[in-house]
Design an enzyme around this catalytic site. Structure first.
Site, PDB file in Angstrom:
ATOM      1  N   LYS A  79       0.061 -17.793 -18.873  1.00  0.00           N
ATOM      2  CA  LYS A  79      -0.224 -19.195 -19.204  1.00  0.00           C
ATOM      3  C   LYS A  79      -0.003 -19.419 -20.690  1.00  0.00           C
ATOM      4  O   LYS A  79      -0.321 -18.546 -21.514  1.00  0.00           O
ATOM      5  CB  LYS A  79      -1.672 -19.514 -18.812  1.00  0.00           C
ATOM      6  N   SER A 154      -5.822 -26.550 -14.824  1.00  0.00           N
ATOM      7  CA  SER A 154      -4.728 -26.644 -15.770  1.00  0.00           C
ATOM      8  C   SER A 154      -3.709 -25.504 -15.655  1.00  0.00           C
ATOM      9  O   SER A 154      -2.622 -25.623 -16.202  1.00  0.00           O
ATOM     10  CB  SER A 154      -5.288 -26.684 -17.187  1.00  0.00           C
ATOM     11  N   SER A 178      -9.820 -24.096 -13.712  1.00  0.00           N
ATOM     12  CA  SER A 178      -8.363 -24.089 -13.909  1.00  0.00           C
ATOM     13  C   SER A 178      -7.603 -22.908 -13.343  1.00  0.00           C
ATOM     14  O   SER A 178      -6.376 -22.913 -13.360  1.00  0.00           O
ATOM     15  CB  SER A 178      -8.037 -24.227 -15.387  1.00  0.00           C
TER      16      SER A 178
HETATM   17  N1  GLN Z   1     -10.357 -29.754 -14.843  1.00  0.00           N
HETATM   18  C1  GLN Z   1     -11.263 -29.295 -15.821  1.00  0.00           C
HETATM   19  C2  GLN Z   1     -11.038 -30.033 -17.115  1.00  0.00           C
HETATM   20  O1  GLN Z   1     -10.212 -30.861 -17.138  1.00  0.00           O
HETATM   21  C3  GLN Z   1     -11.148 -27.820 -16.019  1.00  0.00           C
HETATM   22  C4  GLN Z   1     -10.023 -27.394 -16.879  1.00  0.00           C
HETATM   23  C5  GLN Z   1     -10.018 -25.914 -17.139  1.00  0.00           C
HETATM   24  O2  GLN Z   1     -10.649 -25.141 -16.428  1.00  0.00           O
HETATM   25  N2  GLN Z   1      -9.313 -25.531 -18.182  1.00  0.00           N
HETATM   26  O3  GLN Z   1     -11.681 -29.801 -18.088  1.00  0.00           O
END
Ligand code: GLN
Length: 485
Positions: A79, A154, A178
């Site tokens: 990532k 994400s 994410s």
């Molecule tokens: N969807 C969550 C957010 O927008 C989690 C994102 C993540 O785990 N990086 O913060």
């Protein structure tokens, strides 16, 4: 031979029998990328030359009969918020479009020591803020099962790459879901480790008290292999936990007889897609058939998890992202009138809309006079949620719930309504607030799209989670379904 959907453990066996070379495998992955990237956009940066060189090195070691680690020569995607020395690391932000880290994240160092082949850096929501990869500052990633849908986020690029055969394994990061949510949307296995189980050194910080790096893989065995390679104490990360790392492969072969699994009733009612509920109920029956004892349980404060998370995560983000000022990293707005002008223009040009929204929310939550009402109260709610989960986990070895409230949604469906996007995180966020491990794995389909279940464990209970996940996986065939691309 069709290499796209081989698992890492199958590939490792073929390497050792000399039926496949790391170079052939790496070439096959890059031709898959060439074939599909126009449609998927899973990557931001490819690492082709270095990947091929590493693969050749592994082949030479194998030819010399050297004993190599299990992941040697396995193509892995990283990532793009995990620092790679000499390889651009953008966080999918215009702010870091040209940032080339001078050091490797600890997880990357560990993977290189295991002789993995790093294929490239995957697309994501900018600074990991989002649930669909539509917040990437470059382009959205498509779901390999239906390219009109999101892969989740994400870590959407990592999940899409593993699901489509553009990588064998991938690293993601999970602050509020994410890893697990995109794994569920793309029909792969994704694990968020206990807070502190995997080093965060070199992970670009979003919300430091919640962030964890973890594996995405096509089956539980691969997931365990990748976790084994990255877990363990790191003196460079002060929140990293000391203590030995369990043998996760050995943990896979466990009996489910006598294992107690709790079903939190809050996750089986309103707001959950009936198709998802059915998949979870079916999985519960399957686990019971395997000898586990299943019983309903309750997490009374869970409804406050989303608001608490969106205060804590944004507060930490507003502080963490203060470092992008045009002086130290990446973008700098040209010809500013003075230094304040430079900060302002750099930040307004470099950050996308969602990142700005979070910085403003977080700054507000932390500001004098509001701190007690928002941040402090959210921290108290966080404690209540952790207590709920730990109490349930005293009675049960792990908890079973949906990985997501519904299967993958359409591109564009939720971008205009951030609140809808935030609310969908209810299944994953409590696990981060409590610092616990959680694994998402495929357990069914709805309308041609994968549906995932989630298992939540005790602190450092990854071994038990993987054992339960493996027993479930081996008694079903959901993990063998592949998207038609
Ligand atoms: N969807 C969550 C957010 O927008 C989690 C994102 C993540 O785990 N990086 O913060």
């Amino acid at each position: 031979m069709d290499f796209h959907y081989l698992t890492a453990h199958e590939i490792a066996r073929l390497y050792r029998r000399r039926e496949l070379s790391a170079s052939e495998m790496t070439v096959a992955v890059f031709s898959r990328i060439e074939e599909l990237e126009d449609r998927l956009h899973a990557y931001i940066t490819l690492n082709k030359e270095q990947a091929l060189a590493k693969a050749r090195e592994v082949d030479e070691k194998l030819a010399r009969g050297e004993e190599l680690p299990p992941l040697a020569g396995i193509p892995v995607a990283i990532k793009d918020n995990i620092c790679t020395r000499g390889l651009r690391t953008t966080c999918a932000s215009k702010m870091l479009y040209n940032y080339i880290p001078p050091y490797n994240a600890t997880v990357v160092e560990k993977l290189l020591a295991h002789d993995v082949v790093i294929i490239g850096k995957t697309n994501m929501d900018e600074f990991a803020m989002g649930s669909s990869t539509e917040n990437s500052g470059f382009y959205p990633t498509a779901n390999p099962w239906d390219t009109s849908r999101v892969p989740g986020g994400s870590s959407g690029g990592s999940a899409a790459a593993v699901a489509s055969g553009e990588a064998v394994l991938a690293l993601g990061s999970d602050t509020g879901g994410s890893i697990r949510q995109p794994a569920a949307f793309c029909g792969v296995v994704g694990l968020k480790p206990t807070y502190g189980a995997v080093s965060r050194f070199g992970l670009v910080a979003f919300a430091s008290s919640l962030d964890q790096i973890g594996p995405l893989a096509r089956d539980v065995t691969d997931c365990a292999l990748l976790l084994q390679a990255i877990a363990g104490h790191d003196p460079q990360d002060s929140t990293s936990a000391p203590g030995p790392v369990p043998d996760y492969q050995a943990a896979l072969r466990r009996e489910l007889k006598g294992i107690k699994i709790g079903l939190p009733r809050e996750y089986m009612g309103q707001g959950i897609d009936p198709a998802v509920r059915q998949v979870v109920e079916q999985a519960a029956r399957q686990l019971a058939d395997l000898g586990a004892m299943l019983e309903e349980t309750t997490l009374p404060h869970i409804e406050y998890a989303v608001p608490a998370y969106y205060l804590i995560a944004t507060a930490e983000a507003s502080s963490n992202l203060a470092r992008y000022d045009g002086v130290r990293y990446g973008l700098r707005s040209p010809q500013p009138a003075d230094v304040v002008d430079m900060f302002m223009h750099t930040r307004s040009q470099g950050f996308g809309a969602e990142v700005k929204r979070r910085i403003m929310l977080g700054t507000y939550a932390l500001s004098a006079g509001y701190y007690d009402a928002y941040y402090l109260r959210a921290m108290k709610v966080r404690t209540l949620i952790r207590q709920d989960l730990l109490r349930a986990l005293e009675q049960f070895d792990c908890l079973l719930c949906p990985a997501t409230v519904a299967p993958a949604f359409r591109q564009g469906e939720k971008v205009a309504d951030p609140l809808q996007m935030y609310l969908a995180d209810i299944t994953t966020i409590p696990v981060n607030l409590a610092g616990l491990p959680g694994v998402a794995l495929p357990a069914g389909q709805a309308g041609g799209l994968p549906v995932g279940i989630q298992l939540v464990g005790r602190p450092f209970g990854e071994d038990l989670l993987l054992g339960v996940a493996y027993a479930f996986e081996q008694s079903t065939s959901h993990h063998k379904l592949r998207p038609q691309l």
